[in-house]
Design a protein around this motif. Structure first.
Motif, PDB file in Angstrom:
ATOM      1  N   ILE A 216      19.246  39.436  -0.385  1.00  0.00           N
ATOM      2  CA  ILE A 216      17.938  40.060  -0.620  1.00  0.00           C
ATOM      3  C   ILE A 216      18.084  41.211  -1.620  1.00  0.00           C
ATOM      4  O   ILE A 216      17.275  41.381  -2.530  1.00  0.00           O
ATOM      5  CB  ILE A 216      17.313  40.551   0.712  1.00  0.00           C
ATOM      6  N   ILE A 219      17.837  40.418  -5.199  1.00  0.00           N
ATOM      7  CA  ILE A 219      16.500  40.210  -5.739  1.00  0.00           C
ATOM      8  C   ILE A 219      15.770  41.548  -5.867  1.00  0.00           C
ATOM      9  O   ILE A 219      15.067  41.797  -6.839  1.00  0.00           O
ATOM     10  CB  ILE A 219      15.666  39.278  -4.804  1.00  0.00           C
ATOM     11  N   GLU A 220      15.966  42.413  -4.880  1.00  0.00           N
ATOM     12  CA  GLU A 220      15.122  43.618  -4.819  1.00  0.00           C
ATOM     13  C   GLU A 220      15.855  44.905  -5.158  1.00  0.00           C
ATOM     14  O   GLU A 220      15.219  45.936  -5.351  1.00  0.00           O
ATOM     15  CB  GLU A 220      14.548  43.777  -3.398  1.00  0.00           C
ATOM     16  N   LEU A 247      12.224  34.512   0.020  1.00  0.00           N
ATOM     17  CA  LEU A 247      12.448  35.948   0.221  1.00  0.00           C
ATOM     18  C   LEU A 247      11.920  36.414   1.582  1.00  0.00           C
ATOM     19  O   LEU A 247      12.624  37.100   2.340  1.00  0.00           O
ATOM     20  CB  LEU A 247      11.791  36.733  -0.923  1.00  0.00           C
ATOM     21  N   GLU A 248      10.707  36.019   1.908  1.00  0.00           N
ATOM     22  CA  GLU A 248      10.121  36.465   3.186  1.00  0.00           C
ATOM     23  C   GLU A 248      10.862  35.840   4.373  1.00  0.00           C
ATOM     24  O   GLU A 248      11.106  36.498   5.378  1.00  0.00           O
ATOM     25  CB  GLU A 248       8.618  36.149   3.245  1.00  0.00           C
ATOM     26  N   LYS A 251      14.065  37.685   4.858  1.00  0.00           N
ATOM     27  CA  LYS A 251      13.838  39.012   5.479  1.00  0.00           C
ATOM     28  C   LYS A 251      13.585  38.877   6.972  1.00  0.00           C
ATOM     29  O   LYS A 251      14.118  39.644   7.770  1.00  0.00           O
ATOM     30  CB  LYS A 251      12.631  39.697   4.823  1.00  0.00           C
ATOM     31  N   ASP A 286      20.555  50.011   0.681  1.00  0.00           N
ATOM     32  CA  ASP A 286      20.193  49.751  -0.710  1.00  0.00           C
ATOM     33  C   ASP A 286      21.411  49.557  -1.610  1.00  0.00           C
ATOM     34  O   ASP A 286      21.295  49.553  -2.832  1.00  0.00           O
ATOM     35  CB  ASP A 286      19.269  50.841  -1.263  1.00  0.00           C
TER      36      ASP A 286
END
Ligand code: GRG
Length: 287
Positions: A216, A219-220, A247-248, A251, A286
Motif C-alpha cells: 500500500i 502506491i500512497e 487498494l481498498e 487496506k 509511512d
C-alpha cells in the motif's frame, strides 16, 4: 503511532544500538561495513524480541543478544537483496547501499559476517539455558525453508509466465518477511522456555499485515523513500497484494489482520497493549 508505543520503540532502538556498539567495535573495514548495514532501520524485529521478552520476564541481557541477532539477520538480507545480482538498488534507508558505498565484495562479505555473527550472539552465555531452540528456530526461519526460500520464490516469479495467485504470494511473503517477524515475536517465549503459540498467531497476522502495508505504501507513500522494490514488482508485472486485492481491499485486509494480531494477545491481558500498538503501527506507518 501512540505516545506509549513511540516511547517503547525508541527505547528499544536506543538499547539495541548501544548493545551493537559494545558487541561490534569498528576494528576494521569489515566491522565498519557491518555496523553501516545495521544502522538507520526502524528495528521493529528487535523491538518485538524485547517486548516479547518483557512479557515473559526474560532478563534483558539475554533479550538484547536475541534482538541484536535478528537485526543482524535482517540487515544481511537487505545488503544481499540490494546487490546487482538481486535488486541492484542504489539507496537503502536513504543512504547509499553497501555495495555502492564500498564495493560488491565488501557487501557480500559484510552480509555473510552479519549472518554468522547473529548465531555467535545467540550462542553467548548471556542467552541462558534455552539458547538451542532459539538458534534452531532462527536457522529455520532465515534459511532454506524460510527467508531464503521466499527470496528464491520471488526471483522465480520474475520469469514466470503468469503473475502469482493470492495464495502463492501469501506463501512467498510468509517466508520472505513473515518468518523473521515470527521468530522475533516468539523469541521472548522461547527464551523463557514458555509456549510461543499465542505470539506465533500474533506474528503470523502481523507479518502479513506488514507486507500488505508495504504494498500500500508503494502506491500512497513518498515515492522517493518507500516501496521501491514493490514498485519494481508492479512495473515488472509481478503480483502484489494491491494488484490482487485492489487498494481498498488491501487496506481492509490489513485492518482485519491487525485486529486478528491484537486478539491473539488476549492471554497476556493489559501487558500485551504495546504489541497491540505495534500491530496498529505496522498498518499505518509511512516508511
Ligand atoms: C537476499 C537472502 C536474501 C533475502 C532477502 C527480506 C528480503 C529477502 C528482502 C528485502 C526486500 C524487501 C524490500 C522486502 C519488503 C519488506 C521488507 C523486509 C522491508 C524492509 O523491512 P523494514 O521496513 O526495514 O523493517 P527497516 O529499514 O526499517 O529495517
Amino acid at each position: 503511532m501512540t505516545a506509549g508505543f513511540a516511547a517503547a520503540l525508541s527505547q528499544a532502538q536506543a538499547k539495541i544500538s548501544t548493545h551493537m556498539d559494545m558487541r561490534l567495535p569498528q576494528a576494521d573495514l569489515l566491522h565498519e561495513a557491518m555496523a553501516y548495514a545495521l544502522r538507520g532501520g526502524k528495528m521493529l524485529r528487535g523491538f518485538l524480541v524485547l517486548e516479547s521478552a518483557r512479557l515473559h520476564d526474560v532478563p534483558e541481557a539475554a533479550a538484547l543478544e536475541a534482538a541484536l541477532a535478528i537485526e543482524c539477520i535482517h540487515a544481511y538480507s537487505l545488503v544481499h537483496d540490494d546487490l546487482p545480482s538481486m535488486d541492484d538498488d542504489d539507496l537503502r534507508r536513504g543512504q547509499p547501499t553497501l555495495h555502492r558505498k564500498w564495493d560488491e565484495a565488501t557487501a557480500v562479505l559484510a552480509g555473510d559476517s552479519l549472518q554468522t555473527f547473529a548465531f555467535e550472539l545467540l550462542a553467548r552465555d548471556e542467552v541462558g539455558p534455552h539458547a538451542l531452540p532459539l538458534i534452531r528456530a532462527l536457522a529455520q526461519a532465515a534459511g532454506k525453508d524460510g527467508m531464503v526460500s521466499g527470496q528464491m520464490l520471488d526471483i522465480a516469479a520474475e520469469s514466470a509466465a503468469t503473475p502469482l495467485t493470492l495464495d502463492q504470494i501469501t506463501t512467498l511473503q510468509a517466508r520472505k518477511t513473515g518468518c523473521l517477524i515470527e521468530w522475533s515475536a516468539c523469541a521472548g517465549a522461547r527464551l523463557a522456555g514458555a509456549n510461543p503459540e499465542p505470539l506465533r498467531h500474533y506474528a503470523q497476522a502481523l507479518g502479513l499485515a506488514f507486507q500488505i502495508a508495504d504494498d500500500i505504501l508503494d502506491i500512497e507513500g513518498d515515492a522517493a523513500t518507500v516501496g521501491k522494490a514493490v514498485r519494481k514488482d508492479a512495473d515488472a508485472g509481478k503480483a502484489t497484494f494491491v494488484s490482487l486485492l485492489g487498494l481498498e481491499g488491501a487496506k481492509s485486509r490489513a485492518q482485519e489482520l491487525a485486529q486478528l494480531a491484537s486478539t491473539a494477545l488476549t492471554p497476556y491481558g493489559a501487558a500485551g497493549e504495546t504489541l497491540k500498538d505495534a500491530a496498529r503501527f505496522v498498518i499505518s506507518r509511512d516508511s
